[in-house]
Design an enzyme around this catalytic site. Structure first.
Site, short mmCIF file in Angstrom:
data_model
loop_
_atom_site.label_atom_id
_atom_site.label_comp_id
_atom_site.label_asym_id
_atom_site.label_seq_id
_atom_site.Cartn_x
_atom_site.Cartn_y
_atom_site.Cartn_z
N HIS A 38 11.79 45.25 47.06
CA HIS A 38 13.01 44.77 46.39
C HIS A 38 12.69 43.66 45.39
CE1 HIS A 38 16.45 46.92 48.38
NE2 HIS A 38 15.45 47.24 49.17
N SER A 71 15.28 75.75 44.55
CA SER A 71 14.58 74.90 45.52
C SER A 71 13.91 75.77 46.56
CB SER A 71 15.56 73.95 46.21
OG SER A 71 14.95 73.46 47.41
N SER A 126 12.60 59.25 53.78
CA SER A 126 11.67 58.49 54.62
C SER A 126 11.08 57.29 53.88
CB SER A 126 10.54 59.39 55.09
OG SER A 126 11.07 60.46 55.81
N GLU A 163 17.90 58.55 37.59
CA GLU A 163 18.35 58.11 38.92
C GLU A 163 19.51 57.10 38.81
OE1 GLU A 163 15.61 58.38 41.75
OE2 GLU A 163 16.63 57.16 43.23
N ASP A 175 9.13 53.40 41.91
CA ASP A 175 8.80 54.73 42.43
C ASP A 175 8.41 55.69 41.31
OD1 ASP A 175 9.76 53.38 44.60
OD2 ASP A 175 11.57 54.59 44.84
C1 GLA Z 1 13.45 51.96 46.56
C2 GLA Z 1 13.72 51.85 45.06
C3 GLA Z 1 12.64 51.02 44.37
C4 GLA Z 1 12.46 49.67 45.07
C5 GLA Z 1 12.29 49.86 46.57
C6 GLA Z 1 12.27 48.57 47.31
O1 GLA Z 1 12.28 52.68 46.77
O2 GLA Z 1 13.76 53.13 44.48
O3 GLA Z 1 12.98 50.83 43.02
O4 GLA Z 1 13.50 48.80 44.77
O5 GLA Z 1 13.33 50.66 47.12
O6 GLA Z 1 11.13 47.86 47.01
#
Ligand code: GLA
Length: 388
Positions: A38, A71, A126, A163, A175
């Site tokens: 975060h 899918s 997950s 997203e 991510d």
């Molecule tokens: C998710 C979000 C990321 C990041 C993490 C926490 O994976 O997609 O952008 O904020 O939570 O670190």
């Protein structure tokens, strides 16, 4: 480790069976975050690695004006007109690829007719970035059809926008960035302010053991969004006194000492996590680089408890998964990874002990919760690419 060539032939065969055509195939990995949680949307530091779970996207052109998305996991197909693609989400898995198409169209690209088949072995919900893997693999597949390409960091931003703007999850850049830019055998210390990064080699004798609590996590859920709002509230309070503070990246623990009393108690605790986590993440990258495993483990433990107590983003099961690992032979460090509220812990383990570590951790967790956890022995893998 999964062999990309084997995955490629399997996906080619599945695509042929469903669409009767020959696809180009792209892979985008999931990720595990070693430390830095975060912090990305506060323009701070993260240190993730791409892993050898991935989404494969097979693509071939069509002549009937349709965009057909299949899918393999759900055995479900969705059909759209390329000239009239949806502009808003429907709450269906297809929102992720459609979000990418919507952002690419917004960039002025003409979306052609095509067949797309998606298959993934990234565990869903997950905390291992199954959604980023779908977005990035879809983007590569569609761009290849158009004959366009973007540098990895730009690709990551476009997928993050899919997203944020289409799916409606207020996630940061981590991510999509690591899925697009990961390097085999490396973690990546990413500065989420300017997207500059440094590769941090993971030594061959260190294993990544990922332990799934089997408690589901979702970044589209309210908890992620409310944490982000509290982080932003804290930054806004500090900015009243120090206008140069735009994000918690710019703030210090000293700022919290002075002005924390003007924040809600929640915002103060969230800010303490984020500010200290940025310091820990940079320190962890240094410890990894100089091979200081003790310090790395200490920082991961501190990060976990900060995430659990100050950020309040853990759960009983994840706290236990971390505790149950502590005295197992070979452990370097353990913490909850990803967006929080369930999902997986990441364990850095001396490779010689990894198999036994995984087995014993699984037994202990099952004895405690009567839930059989999935435990994955992963490797830091290459980011998104075409499988030739
Ligand atoms: C998710 C979000 C990321 C990041 C993490 C926490 O994976 O997609 O952008 O904020 O939570 O670190």
């Amino acid at each position: 480790m999964r062999d990309p060539q084997v995955l490629r032939s399997l996906h080619q065969a599945r695509f042929g069976a469903h669409f009767g055509a020959e696809p180009a195939i792209f892979a985008a990995p999931g990720r595990v975050n070693l430390i830095g949680e975060h912090t990305d949307y506060a323009e701070g530091f993260v240190m993730p690695a791409a892993i050898d779970f991935a989404t494969l996207a097979g693509v071939s052109p069509r002549a009937d004006g349709k965009v057909v998305i299949y899918s393999e996991n759900y055995k479900e197909e969705r059909v759209f007109e390329a000239a009239a693609l949806p502009k808003t989400k429907t709450g269906h898995w297809s929102d992720y690829p459609l979000g990418v198409l919507s952002v690419l169209a917004g960039e002025g690209l003409a979306i052609p007719a095509f067949s797309l088949s998606i298959w993934s072995d990234v565990p869903l919900g997950s905390g291992l970035s199954s959604s980023a893997a779908i977005e990035v693999s879809t983007a590569l597949a569609v761009l290849s059809l158009i004959g366009a390409s973007y540098p990895g960091p730009v690709l990551a931003r476009l997928c993050q926008r899919a997203e944020n703007e289409f799916v409606g999850a207020s996630s940061g850049i981590m991510d999509q960035f690591i899925s697009a830019n990961g390097k085999k055998d490396h973690a990546l210390l990413l500065d989420c302010r300017d997207l500059s990064y440094k590769l941090a080699p993971i030594p061959a004798d260190v294993a990544l053991v990922i332990a799934n609590t089997m408690v589901k996590h979702a970044v589209t859920g309210g908890e992620y969004t409310s944490r982000r709002a509290q982080v932003e509230e804290a930054a806004a309070v500090i900015a009243r006194h120090r206008p140069e503070v735009k994000f918690l990246r710019d703030a210090t623990l000293d700022d919290l000492e002075r002005w924390g009393g003007e924040m809600s108690p929640e915002a103060l605790k969230r800010a303490r996590h984020v500010i200290s986590e940025n310091l820990r993440t940079v320190a962890a990258a240094e410890a990894l680089e100089r091979g200081d495993r003790e310090e790395l483990g200490r920082l991961m433990a501190e990060a976990h408890w900060s995430y659990s107590r100050d950020f309040e983003a853990s759960c009983v099961e994840a706290d236990a998964m971390v505790e149950l690992a502590q005295d197992l032979p070979g452990l370097i460090g353990a913490r909850l990874t990803g967006g929080g509220f369930g999902g997986c812990t990441v364990n850095l383990v001396d490779a010689a002990h990894a198999a036994e570590f995984a087995a014993r951790l699984g037994e202990r967790y099952q004895a405690r919760f009567a839930i059989r956890p999935e435990i994955y022995l992963c490797h830091a893998s290459e980011g998104a690419r075409k499988l030739d």
